[in-house]
Design an enzyme around this catalytic site. Sequence first.
Site, PDB file in Angstrom:
ATOM      1  N   ASN A 119      24.602  80.827  51.438  1.00 16.98           N
ATOM      2  CA  ASN A 119      23.400  80.091  51.846  1.00 16.98           C
ATOM      3  C   ASN A 119      23.788  79.133  52.965  1.00 16.98           C
ATOM      4  O   ASN A 119      24.441  78.123  52.719  1.00 16.98           O
ATOM      5  CB  ASN A 119      22.853  79.327  50.630  1.00 16.98           C
ATOM      6  CG  ASN A 119      21.676  78.430  50.976  1.00 16.98           C
ATOM      7  OD1 ASN A 119      21.122  78.513  52.070  1.00 16.98           O
ATOM      8  ND2 ASN A 119      21.299  77.567  50.041  1.00 16.98           N
ATOM      9  N   TRP A 120      23.370  79.465  54.192  1.00 12.14           N
ATOM     10  CA  TRP A 120      23.784  78.650  55.345  1.00 12.14           C
ATOM     11  C   TRP A 120      22.938  77.381  55.483  1.00 12.14           C
ATOM     12  O   TRP A 120      23.192  76.548  56.348  1.00 12.14           O
ATOM     13  CB  TRP A 120      23.713  79.488  56.629  1.00 12.14           C
ATOM     14  CG  TRP A 120      24.726  80.614  56.669  1.00 12.14           C
ATOM     15  CD1 TRP A 120      25.708  80.868  55.744  1.00 12.14           C
ATOM     16  CD2 TRP A 120      24.853  81.638  57.676  1.00 12.14           C
ATOM     17  NE1 TRP A 120      26.433  81.984  56.115  1.00 12.14           N
ATOM     18  CE2 TRP A 120      25.930  82.476  57.297  1.00 12.14           C
ATOM     19  CE3 TRP A 120      24.163  81.930  58.854  1.00 12.14           C
ATOM     20  CZ2 TRP A 120      26.335  83.575  58.063  1.00 12.14           C
ATOM     21  CZ3 TRP A 120      24.562  83.031  59.626  1.00 12.14           C
ATOM     22  CH2 TRP A 120      25.636  83.838  59.227  1.00 12.14           C
ATOM     23  N   LYS A 121      21.902  77.250  54.692  1.00 13.29           N
ATOM     24  CA  LYS A 121      21.012  76.075  54.706  1.00 13.29           C
ATOM     25  C   LYS A 121      20.567  75.747  56.139  1.00 13.29           C
ATOM     26  O   LYS A 121      20.450  76.652  56.961  1.00 13.29           O
ATOM     27  CB  LYS A 121      21.712  74.880  54.038  1.00 13.29           C
ATOM     28  CG  LYS A 121      22.269  75.212  52.654  1.00 13.29           C
ATOM     29  CD  LYS A 121      22.586  73.974  51.860  1.00 13.29           C
ATOM     30  CE  LYS A 121      23.319  74.344  50.589  1.00 13.29           C
ATOM     31  NZ  LYS A 121      23.418  73.266  49.633  1.00 13.29           N
TER      32      LYS A 121
ATOM     33  N   HIS B  56      15.448  77.319  45.171  1.00 17.53           N
ATOM     34  CA  HIS B  56      16.698  76.566  45.344  1.00 17.53           C
ATOM     35  C   HIS B  56      16.447  75.107  44.957  1.00 17.53           C
ATOM     36  O   HIS B  56      15.349  74.575  45.185  1.00 17.53           O
ATOM     37  CB  HIS B  56      17.164  76.667  46.798  1.00 17.53           C
ATOM     38  CG  HIS B  56      18.549  76.119  46.991  1.00 17.53           C
ATOM     39  ND1 HIS B  56      18.786  74.775  47.159  1.00 17.53           N
ATOM     40  CD2 HIS B  56      19.755  76.722  46.996  1.00 17.53           C
ATOM     41  CE1 HIS B  56      20.099  74.586  47.272  1.00 17.53           C
ATOM     42  NE2 HIS B  56      20.710  75.749  47.180  1.00 17.53           N
TER      43      HIS B  56
ATOM     44  N   GLU C 215      17.206  72.418  46.318  1.00 17.62           N
ATOM     45  CA  GLU C 215      16.732  71.546  47.404  1.00 17.62           C
ATOM     46  C   GLU C 215      15.239  71.757  47.643  1.00 17.62           C
ATOM     47  O   GLU C 215      14.518  70.814  47.987  1.00 17.62           O
ATOM     48  CB  GLU C 215      17.573  71.798  48.667  1.00 17.62           C
ATOM     49  CG  GLU C 215      18.968  71.188  48.508  1.00 17.62           C
ATOM     50  CD  GLU C 215      20.091  71.948  49.178  1.00 17.62           C
ATOM     51  OE1 GLU C 215      19.835  72.734  50.102  1.00 17.62           O
ATOM     52  OE2 GLU C 215      21.263  71.746  48.757  1.00 17.62           O
TER      53      GLU C 215
ATOM     54  N   GLU D  95      22.577  77.283  39.199  1.00 15.52           N
ATOM     55  CA  GLU D  95      23.186  76.280  40.069  1.00 15.52           C
ATOM     56  C   GLU D  95      22.924  74.889  39.490  1.00 15.52           C
ATOM     57  O   GLU D  95      21.850  74.307  39.737  1.00 15.52           O
ATOM     58  CB  GLU D  95      22.580  76.358  41.464  1.00 15.52           C
ATOM     59  CG  GLU D  95      22.779  77.691  42.141  1.00 15.52           C
ATOM     60  CD  GLU D  95      22.723  77.556  43.656  1.00 15.52           C
ATOM     61  OE1 GLU D  95      23.709  77.911  44.295  1.00 15.52           O
ATOM     62  OE2 GLU D  95      21.727  77.058  44.189  1.00 15.52           O
TER      63      GLU D  95
ATOM     64  N   GLY E  13      27.013  70.919  46.518  1.00 20.50           N
ATOM     65  CA  GLY E  13      27.415  70.093  47.656  1.00 20.50           C
ATOM     66  C   GLY E  13      28.158  68.834  47.263  1.00 20.50           C
ATOM     67  O   GLY E  13      28.337  67.935  48.088  1.00 20.50           O
TER      68      GLY E  13
ATOM     69  N   SER F 172      29.527  74.283  44.645  1.00 20.59           N
ATOM     70  CA  SER F 172      30.881  73.970  45.106  1.00 20.59           C
ATOM     71  C   SER F 172      31.884  75.101  44.863  1.00 20.59           C
ATOM     72  O   SER F 172      33.051  74.859  44.580  1.00 20.59           O
ATOM     73  CB  SER F 172      31.367  72.660  44.477  1.00 20.59           C
ATOM     74  OG  SER F 172      30.517  71.586  44.870  1.00 20.59           O
TER      75      SER F 172
ATOM     76  N   GLY G 287      27.287  77.636  49.199  1.00 26.80           N
ATOM     77  CA  GLY G 287      26.675  76.861  50.275  1.00 26.80           C
ATOM     78  C   GLY G 287      27.716  76.522  51.333  1.00 26.80           C
ATOM     79  O   GLY G 287      28.080  77.345  52.168  1.00 26.80           O
ATOM     80  N   GLY G 288      28.235  75.290  51.272  1.00 31.16           N
ATOM     81  CA  GLY G 288      29.140  74.771  52.296  1.00 31.16           C
ATOM     82  C   GLY G 288      30.258  75.724  52.692  1.00 31.16           C
ATOM     83  O   GLY G 288      30.510  75.940  53.890  1.00 31.16           O
TER      84      GLY G 288
END
Length: 275
Positions: A33-35, A119, A121, A191, A197, A236, A257-258
């Site tokens: 997920n490149w957000k 998600h 967010e 998640e 994150g 993470s 993610g990151g």
Amino acid sequence: MGLPPPLRAQAIRTPTGSRSEENPMRRPFIAGNWKMNLLLPEAVRLAGDLRERLRDLSDRDVAVFPTFVAVEAVARALEESPIQVGGQTCHPEDAGAFTGEISAPILASAGASLVIVGHSERRHVFGESDADVALRLQAALRHRLRPVLCVGETLEERESGRTLEVVERQVRSALEPVAKDGLAAVTLAYEPVWAIGTGKVATPEQAQEVHAAIRGMLRDMGGAVGEDMRILYGGSVKASNVDGLMAMTDIDGALVGGASLDADEFARIVRFEAM
Ligand code: PEP
């Protein structure tokens, strides 16, 4: 600060499912997920780098979820590669006066084959309710986008012993309205919000507890879905912790993610390579 507490023992009410190696429907699935990251040329470059590193992949599924404006270019850059492309959400409606939103058919027309829905967010920053998430998932299915449905508890919910209640509400509200044959297209992602994150990955055992409970909820819903639906872990995930997570019976992959923004790191995660 340490990790949040484990769930109460009595809350765990289900046996584990079969290992992914024994069930071809549950072959590993690693998603990035490149957000809201990467300028367009950077997204295309990352796609090209991943294409190079993962060209020989045949025993697992891989997908990336760029920003909306990059979906088409990334999908082109990954044509004829084993890596699929998805959107990060989709609106319940197919078209209309919804400034700033994107619909499932628009994503599909840009080359997406998947979409993330629910998600954390979207739920916590943009206020999407369980009902919104359910409608977004249905829109995805109407347009043959395979949804990755995210569920997970906040730190406060875990600390007050409500993890399974929250996760069950999120799973049932999104999946119960879907016809049994539609469920085959869905992937779940557990998640925990406190692990996204933050660098605080759930231990493999903490994740497995919830994955096993989710598999029990899916079994209760009937049909093949309980055995066959893939449940990814997200929060993470890195190359250094992915193999421990993937060793768990009910963890079928990862939503990253990151660490998915770095081609070398993401390729190692996909291959479960610590070094
Ligand atoms: C995510 O955004 O879905 C996620 C899991 O992020 P991170 O890997 O950065 O925790």
